[in-house]
Design a protein around this motif. Structure first.
Motif, PDB file in Angstrom:
ATOM      1  N   LEU A 204       0.763  -1.259  -0.147  1.00  0.00           N
ATOM      2  CA  LEU A 204      -0.180  -0.203  -0.120  1.00  0.00           C
ATOM      3  C   LEU A 204       0.917   1.300   0.021  1.00  0.00           C
ATOM      4  CD1 LEU A 204      -3.088   1.005  -0.024  1.00  0.00           C
ATOM      5  CD2 LEU A 204      -2.909   0.893   2.606  1.00  0.00           C
ATOM      6  N   THR A 205       2.039   1.455   0.747  1.00  0.00           N
ATOM      7  CA  THR A 205       2.841   2.307   0.728  1.00  0.00           C
ATOM      8  C   THR A 205       3.574   2.421  -0.585  1.00  0.00           C
ATOM      9  OG1 THR A 205       3.585   2.158   3.034  1.00  0.00           O
ATOM     10  CG2 THR A 205       4.974   3.205   1.737  1.00  0.00           C
ATOM     11  N   LEU A 206       4.044   1.400  -1.276  1.00  0.00           N
ATOM     12  CA  LEU A 206       4.604   1.344  -2.464  1.00  0.00           C
ATOM     13  C   LEU A 206       3.815   1.921  -3.609  1.00  0.00           C
ATOM     14  CD1 LEU A 206       7.300   0.305  -3.450  1.00  0.00           C
ATOM     15  CD2 LEU A 206       6.316  -1.989  -4.092  1.00  0.00           C
ATOM     16  N   PHE A 207       2.567   1.685  -3.468  1.00  0.00           N
ATOM     17  CA  PHE A 207       1.644   2.114  -4.484  1.00  0.00           C
ATOM     18  C   PHE A 207       0.751   3.552  -4.081  1.00  0.00           C
ATOM     19  CE2 PHE A 207       2.414  -2.109  -6.058  1.00  0.00           C
ATOM     20  CZ  PHE A 207       2.519  -1.827  -7.360  1.00  0.00           C
ATOM     21  N   ASP A 208       1.467   4.191  -3.140  1.00  0.00           N
ATOM     22  CA  ASP A 208       0.730   5.428  -2.710  1.00  0.00           C
ATOM     23  C   ASP A 208      -0.903   5.246  -2.372  1.00  0.00           C
ATOM     24  OD1 ASP A 208       3.194   6.641  -3.066  1.00  0.00           O
ATOM     25  OD2 ASP A 208       2.561   7.101  -5.355  1.00  0.00           O
TER      26      ASP A 208
END
Length: 481
Positions: A204-208
């Motif tokens: 989720l962090t990786l894909f904003d």
């Protein structure tokens, strides 16, 4: 230290097939890890991560099997972490891709997903071999569908059955095992890209915070790895109940194999049926005449090991605290490969036994003749009644003669002479010309031949239909040999 100076598992050094040994090999496992890292990077690029280039993916693709095990061992000694040792070794041969290998993943992304791939491929191997084994035993049942043989209950003489009908009892259990393995194969899903505790937070962090892309990543990685979909929820690992389910199915097969092999061992003792015995085979180093059922004894020995592994998996599943603990890891490195390798071995031995089972009709006939006079007494009574005799009077005559004959067999060591006693008894004169017909073994086997035919048509053939190509290839190989 030479290989002969170290313990080697007999499962791989002595028994298992090459394909199953490879399936649990380091080459298969660690190249699968690299394939999973490639699949993850491929999916991440497709979903918009600009830091991943085609050049990186090509580099990873070229080095899937280029594994420097010495470097891995050195890194693991230093880092005390097997996955990170392999990440580093992969990065050494893929310098351009090194920054994005394992991006957003936890160790279980490769360890658990690789396990699921290996288990899936292992099931495919076992299912094919089981279908071939069932086919071999079915052919034996059909050939001997109408050959009368003495049935046993409590291992005591009972009514007649046929050699083929008895074999269908073995086939029936193997069909249930096939069903169990097929269900396990169908139920097996992928862990996918779930993150450290199964929440997908890292992705989720990786894909904003784009939830849809995170969910699509999970699905896409699964499809790239050959699974239709991942498990809906996991902790850090896929739930170890999956392992318990698999090993219970294998243990159930182990029980089947043990029962079949034991039956053949009992029949070998009776000299009615034997496993194949090669021309130069030695049964005993001391007793040159021996023809020990060593193949079936091996099946029983290994089958017990399969059965014990089910409890192991259940115990492991029961103690996985919360999102996971690591006390499963060392255990599963042993129990899962051993379960599949041992099952593979047992199937190979059973296949060999079924393809070469030897039947001795004359011995079977002699044993029938030893017991059939007692079993035919009811038929004799009914024949006398049809000739006008009194059932109770006839029953008493038969009772007295049967006990006399039983005493002759058990105490005096003679043969069953009940028929001779009946022939000498004037009371039975009205049916003497019918005695041979009344004692025809084929009249005592009921619907056994028809049961074999209908069982093969209605149960076996539909179950084996999906494996027609596999069975045909096995038969072609046998013809070539």
């Amino acid at each position: 230290m030479s290989e002969n100076a170290k313990y080697q598992s007999p499962l791989t050094s002595r028994y298992a097939s090459e394909e199953m040994s490879f399936n649990f090999s380091n080459d298969k496992r660690f190249s699968t890890w690299r394939q999973l890292w490639l699949n993850l990077a491929t999916a991440e690029k497709q979903l918009g991560l600009k830091d991943i280039t085609d050049e990186m993916l090509d580099e990873m693709q070229r080095n899937l099997t280029n594994i420097d095990y010495a470097l891995v061992a050195e890194e693991e000694r230093s880092r005390r972490h097997d996955v990170m040792a392999h990440v580093h070794a992969f990065g050494v041969v893929c310098p351009k891709a090194a920054p994005i290998i394992h991006l957003g993943a936890t160790s279980c992304f490769v360890t658990d997903n690789a396990d699921l791939l290996i288990l899936r491929d292992g099931l495919d191997i076992l299912i094919r071999k089981l279908a071939q084994t069932i086919d071999s035993l079915t052919q034996f049942a059909v050939v001997h569908r109408a050959l009368p043989t003495l049935g046993f209950t409590h291992f005591q003489p009972a009514q007649l059955t046929t050699v083929g009908k008895r074999a269908t009892l073995w086939v029936q259990e193997l069909l249930w095992d096939l069903r169990n393995l097929e269900r396990c194969r169908q139920d097996l899903l992928f862990r996918g890209a779930k993150g450290t505790t199964g929440t997908q937070a890292s992705f989720l962090t990786l894909f904003d915070n784009d939830v849809e892309k995170v969910e699509e990543l999970d699905q896409l990685v699964s499809r790239l790895s050959g699974f239709e979909k991942p498990y809906a929820v996991t902790g850090q690992t896929y739930l170890r109940k999956v392992d318990a389910d698999l090993l219970n199915a294998l243990a159930s097969f182990g029980a089947t194999a043990h029962k079949i092999a034991t039956d053949i061992r009992l029949l070998a003792n009776l000299k009615e049926i034997e496993e194949p015995f090669e021309k130069n085979q030695i049964g005993s180093s001391a007793m040159a005449y021996k023809r020990n059922p060593m193949r079936c004894e091996r099946v029983c020995s290994l089958a017990r090991h399969i059965i014990t592994l089910a409890t192991n998996a259940l115990n492991t599943s029961s103690v996985q605290w919360l999102e996971r603990t690591l006390d499963d890891s060392a255990n599963r490195r042993i129990s899962l490969p051993e379960g599949f390798l041992t099952t593979d071995i047992v199937l190979s031995v059973l296949q060999n036994v079924f393809d070469g089972l030897v039947v001795y009709p004359k011995v079977i006939e002699r044993r029938i003749q030893q017991e059939l006079p007692f079993m035919a007494t009811e038929n004799i009574i009914m024949a006398m009644v049809k000739k006008g005799g009194d059932r109770q009077v006839c029953h008493e005559h038969i009772r007295v003669l049967s006990h006399q004959s039983g005493h002759h067999v058990k105490v005096e060591g003679g043969e069953n002479d009940l028929l001779d006693r009946i022939r000498r008894e004037p009371y039975f004169a009205p049916i003497l010309d019918e005695l041979d017909a009344l004692l025809d073994p084929s009249t005592f086997i009921g619907c056994a031949p028809r049961q074999v035919d209908r069982f093969v048509e209605n149960e076996v053939q539909p179950a084996l239909a999906p494996y027609a190509d596999v069975i045909s290839k096995k038969k072609n190989v046998q013809l070539e040999v």
